[in-house]
Design a protein around this motif. Structure first.
Motif, mmCIF file in Angstrom:
data_model
loop_
_atom_site.group_PDB
_atom_site.id
_atom_site.type_symbol
_atom_site.label_atom_id
_atom_site.label_comp_id
_atom_site.label_asym_id
_atom_site.label_seq_id
_atom_site.Cartn_x
_atom_site.Cartn_y
_atom_site.Cartn_z
ATOM 1 N N TRP A 181 1.972 9.810 -3.972
ATOM 2 C CA TRP A 181 1.070 10.401 -2.991
ATOM 3 C C TRP A 181 1.115 11.926 -3.081
ATOM 4 C CZ3 TRP A 181 -1.532 7.185 0.613
ATOM 5 C CH2 TRP A 181 -1.123 5.847 0.617
ATOM 6 N N ARG A 212 -1.229 4.658 -8.023
ATOM 7 C CA ARG A 212 -0.674 3.437 -7.435
ATOM 8 C C ARG A 212 0.409 2.813 -8.307
ATOM 9 N NH1 ARG A 212 -0.750 2.107 -2.525
ATOM 10 N NH2 ARG A 212 -2.987 2.448 -2.326
ATOM 11 N N SER A 213 0.381 3.046 -9.599
ATOM 12 C CA SER A 213 1.307 2.387 -10.525
ATOM 13 C C SER A 213 2.660 3.095 -10.634
ATOM 14 C CB SER A 213 0.688 2.293 -11.923
ATOM 15 O OG SER A 213 0.468 3.579 -12.467
ATOM 16 N N LEU A 259 0.821 -1.213 0.000
ATOM 17 C CA LEU A 259 0.000 0.000 0.000
ATOM 18 C C LEU A 259 0.857 1.266 0.000
ATOM 19 C CD1 LEU A 259 -2.834 -0.939 2.548
ATOM 20 C CD2 LEU A 259 -2.954 -0.920 0.047
ATOM 21 N N GLU A 307 -5.608 2.161 1.718
ATOM 22 C CA GLU A 307 -5.560 2.274 0.255
ATOM 23 C C GLU A 307 -5.597 3.725 -0.226
ATOM 24 O OE1 GLU A 307 -7.694 0.563 1.979
ATOM 25 O OE2 GLU A 307 -7.520 -1.568 1.432
ATOM 26 N N ASN A 333 3.442 1.719 -1.953
ATOM 27 C CA ASN A 333 3.916 1.959 -3.313
ATOM 28 C C ASN A 333 3.042 2.962 -4.050
ATOM 29 O OD1 ASN A 333 6.196 0.268 -3.470
ATOM 30 N ND2 ASN A 333 4.899 -1.531 -3.776
ATOM 31 N N GLY A 334 3.689 3.807 -4.854
ATOM 32 C CA GLY A 334 2.946 4.731 -5.699
ATOM 33 C C GLY A 334 3.243 6.181 -5.383
ATOM 34 N N MET A 379 -3.439 9.002 -1.822
ATOM 35 C CA MET A 379 -2.923 8.276 -2.977
ATOM 36 C C MET A 379 -3.495 8.849 -4.264
ATOM 37 S SD MET A 379 -1.338 6.012 -4.704
ATOM 38 C CE MET A 379 -0.403 5.356 -3.330
#
Length: 245
Positions: free
Chosen positions: A128, A239-240, A123, A219, A125-126, A236
């Motif tokens: 923000w 996410r990718s 969670l 999430e 990762n990505g 977030m």
């Protein structure tokens, strides 16, 4: 992460904002195994026995187990937190009462953190977006408003233990850092390179380091507290996204 000063540890604070948790008693549903009825009667309509057992039932059985209540509490607290910080321009317009209110709500949310070991969770990762902070070095309220960064982002890659902070208009500064886990919730942050306007690389000084504790993570939302006591709230947005190596 205010990257205006290459000597500030805003990544720590800015973000690692990098965002305690459920607990509880799995046996919340306690069912009585026998009735205290001298006549061994199991007539559920019997007055005294039924009343006594009903009282025991009410006292010992929860129809809303703790983990369900925690999810409900977190949702309501997140809404309350977002409503509280919405008019504060990421904290730049917050007065002492505003900061106290936001901190109190954040602490309540931290108590129902659904992620026990944030640094082991995907969670993180990505990419923000920083939506609230108490860090004045990030907010740069001493500057005219048109010279402040309008948006701050942070990207995290838990696989490579790399992080990146990025400012938007008007400077587009960036900084990257290595992360070293100190436990399952706290990291040491060591900055390596700043990029002025996102283009000109400058090696970070050796003292450009700090620590950050992730106190809430799900999430959508992340809360962190820096080693100087600053609070960071991020949402977030991608996410990718992965931090460039």
């Amino acid at each position: 992460m205010a990257l205006s000063s290459p000597y500030s540890l805003n990544l720590t604070a800015s973000l690692l904002s990098l965002p305690k948790l459920f607990p509880s008693n799995p046996s919340l549903l306690h069912f009585p195994t026998k009735f205290n009825n001298k006549n061994n009667s199991y007539n559920l309509l019997s007055s005294s026995t039924t009343n006594n057992n009903n009282e025991k039932w009410r006292a010992k059985v929860s129809f809303f187990p703790a983990f369900l209540n925690k999810g409900k509490d977190a949702k309501l607290l997140k809404e309350e937190l977002l409503n509280a910080i919405a008019p504060l321009d990421r904290g730049a317009e917050a007065n002492p009462d505003d900061r106290q209110t936001v901190d109190q709500i954040a602490r309540k949310l931290e108590q129902v953190n659904p992620t026990k070991e944030p640094l082991k969770s995907d969670l993180l990762n990505g990419k923000w977006e920083l939506i609230y902070t108490t860090s004045q070095s990030i907010l740069q309220t001493q500057r005219p408003k048109f010279l402040r960064s309008t948006t701050n982002y942070q990207a995290i890659n838990v696989d490579t233990l790399r992080a990146q902070n990025v400012e938007s208009w008007p400077f587009f500064n960036q900084v990257t850092a290595d992360l070293t886990p100190l436990n399952s919730r706290k990291v040491a942050v060591k900055f390596d390179y700043f990029k002025i306007a996102g283009l000109v690389p400058i090696k970070a000084p050796g003292r450009a380091r700090g620590e950050l504790e992730i106190t809430y993570l799900d999430e959508e939302l992340r809360i962190s507290r820096g080693d100087k006591g600053n609070l960071f709230v991020l949402k977030m947005i991608d996410r990718s996204y992965r931090v460039p190596s």
